[in-house]
Design an enzyme around this catalytic site. Structure first.
Site, mmCIF file in Angstrom:
data_model
loop_
_atom_site.group_PDB
_atom_site.id
_atom_site.type_symbol
_atom_site.label_atom_id
_atom_site.label_comp_id
_atom_site.label_asym_id
_atom_site.label_seq_id
_atom_site.Cartn_x
_atom_site.Cartn_y
_atom_site.Cartn_z
ATOM 1 N N CYS A 191 0.830 -1.207 0.000
ATOM 2 C CA CYS A 191 0.000 0.000 0.000
ATOM 3 C C CYS A 191 0.865 1.257 0.000
ATOM 4 O O CYS A 191 1.358 1.684 1.049
ATOM 5 C CB CYS A 191 -0.934 -0.014 1.208
ATOM 6 S SG CYS A 191 -1.995 1.440 1.279
ATOM 7 N N CYS A 196 -0.468 4.124 2.102
ATOM 8 C CA CYS A 196 -0.271 3.962 3.549
ATOM 9 C C CYS A 196 1.186 4.228 3.937
ATOM 10 O O CYS A 196 1.464 4.882 4.936
ATOM 11 C CB CYS A 196 -0.586 2.536 4.003
ATOM 12 S SG CYS A 196 -2.041 1.796 3.285
ATOM 13 N N ASP A 197 2.110 3.680 3.154
ATOM 14 C CA ASP A 197 3.501 3.617 3.618
ATOM 15 C C ASP A 197 4.482 4.472 2.822
ATOM 16 O O ASP A 197 5.640 4.611 3.230
ATOM 17 C CB ASP A 197 3.982 2.153 3.583
ATOM 18 C CG ASP A 197 3.164 1.273 4.520
ATOM 19 O OD1 ASP A 197 2.725 1.785 5.563
ATOM 20 O OD2 ASP A 197 2.962 0.098 4.213
#
Ligand code: NDP
Length: 306
Positions: free
Chosen positions: A134, A137-138
């Site tokens: 992701c 997300c990261d």
């Protein structure tokens, strides 16, 4: 046999949020968390984009807090997985862990989706230490660093262009000599100078040390093996929605995502609602999953009060 008004299947942001709203609506939700309580988010570390946490929040703590909030409001949250369902009868019949049967007046399916991985032991070893599925997300953790994205579909292109805005350099590791992505996405990639596509390449191994990922060993179709130096290795080779259990009754698209009616969470079976990644091939964020869990609980409440 136990009878429940509102059965929620899945312990991710969608399921827990549905439980919070359903508990407050006094429709006595019972939630089964499945095999991975907390859902996909627990495979990441810090969540920096969930509103309300100016310093970010530990992903496991966020999920545990959502769960506690639902319990405090009266939701009955249980360990166990729904292993069979008959949605052709009223009330619906469901089996838990292969043995216990129960009846439900409404069902909220929030079983999520799982990101596909290549299946390499080294990829598993560095999950959360530089290997991620992701970018949204990261990606933030790799600012001004070099990273790689595996895949050539729309997700890979979207993630690569997103990462290109944060990172120094983004390699796309593509196994064929063409991208599967739409023409528009391909153009975006081509117009982004810090993306380099490595065509006809497969990943042999993710390289790293105690600090995490340091590189990847690739093999080109012609047999050439070479290493690239990277800090982040992002998978974007597709997701798998967990809808099989219900697909005999519930309409899905060709990839298996549950089809919901317009902006509501209603499926084609009255009284069955879907929320979160199992019905969302596009956004796949904790916040969008939570929002759709809210919608599903409100829809279930309305249905029960009819
Ligand atoms: P896709 O299935 O479309 O693409 C998967 C990509 O990963 C392909 O390039 C595929 O290669 C590659 N791949 C699969 N397995 C492997 C493997 N083992 N090793 C290396 N590469 C592999 O998945 P997406 O998640 O990209 O998209 C899913 C759906 O969501 C699509 O319909 C897409 O259009 C849609 N979507 C739309 C977006 C938008 O409109 N903005 C954004 C994101 C997704 P190959 O081509 O060789 O099979």
């Amino acid at each position: 046999m136990e009878k429940v008004k509102c059965l929620i299947i899945g312990g991710g942001p969608a399921g827990y949020t549905a439980a919070i709203y359903a508990a407050r609506a006094a429709i006595s939700p019972v939630l089964y968390e499945g095999l991975e309580p907390g859902g996909q988010l627990t495979t990441t570390t810090v969540v920096e984009n969930f509103p309300g946490f100016p310093n970010g929040v530990d992903a496991n703590a966020l999920m545990s807090d959502m769960r506690s909030q639902a319990v405090r409001l009266g939701a009955d949250i249980r360990r166990g997985a729904v292993t069979a369902a008959d949605l052709s009868v009223r009330p619906f019949k469901l089996t838990i862990d292969g043995s216990t049967e129960l009846e439900a007046e409404t069902v909220i399916i929030a079983t999520g989706a799982t990101a596909k991985y290549l299946g390499l032991p080294s990829e598993q070893k560095f999950r959360g230490l530089g290997v991620s599925a992701c970018a949204t997300c990261d990606g933030f953790f790799y600012r001004r660093k070099d990273v790689a994205v595996v895949g050539g579909g729309d997700t890979a292109c979207e993630e690569a262009t997103y990462l290109a805005g944060l990172c120094n350099k983004v390699y796309m590791i593509v196994r064929r000599d063409v991208l599967r992505a739409s023409a528009a996405m391909q153009e975006r990639v081509a117009a982004t100078p810090n993306i380099e596509i490595l065509w006809n390449c497969n990943t042999r191994e993710v390289l790293g040390d105690s600090s995490g990922v340091t590189g990847a060993r690739l093999e080109r179709k012609d047999g050439e093996v070479f290493d690239i130096a990277i800090d982040g290795f992002f998978l974007a080779i597709g997701h798998h929605p967990q809808s099989e259990l219900f697909s005999k009754w519930i309409k899905t698209d060709e990839a298996g995502y549950i089809v919901t009616d317009g902006r509501s969470s209603a499926t084609n079976v009255e009284g069955v609602f879907a929320a979160g990644d199992v019905q969302d091939p596009h956004y796949r964020q904790a916040i969008t999953a939570a929002a759709s869990g809210c919608r599903a609980a409100l829809d279930a409440e309305k249905y029960l009060k009819r």
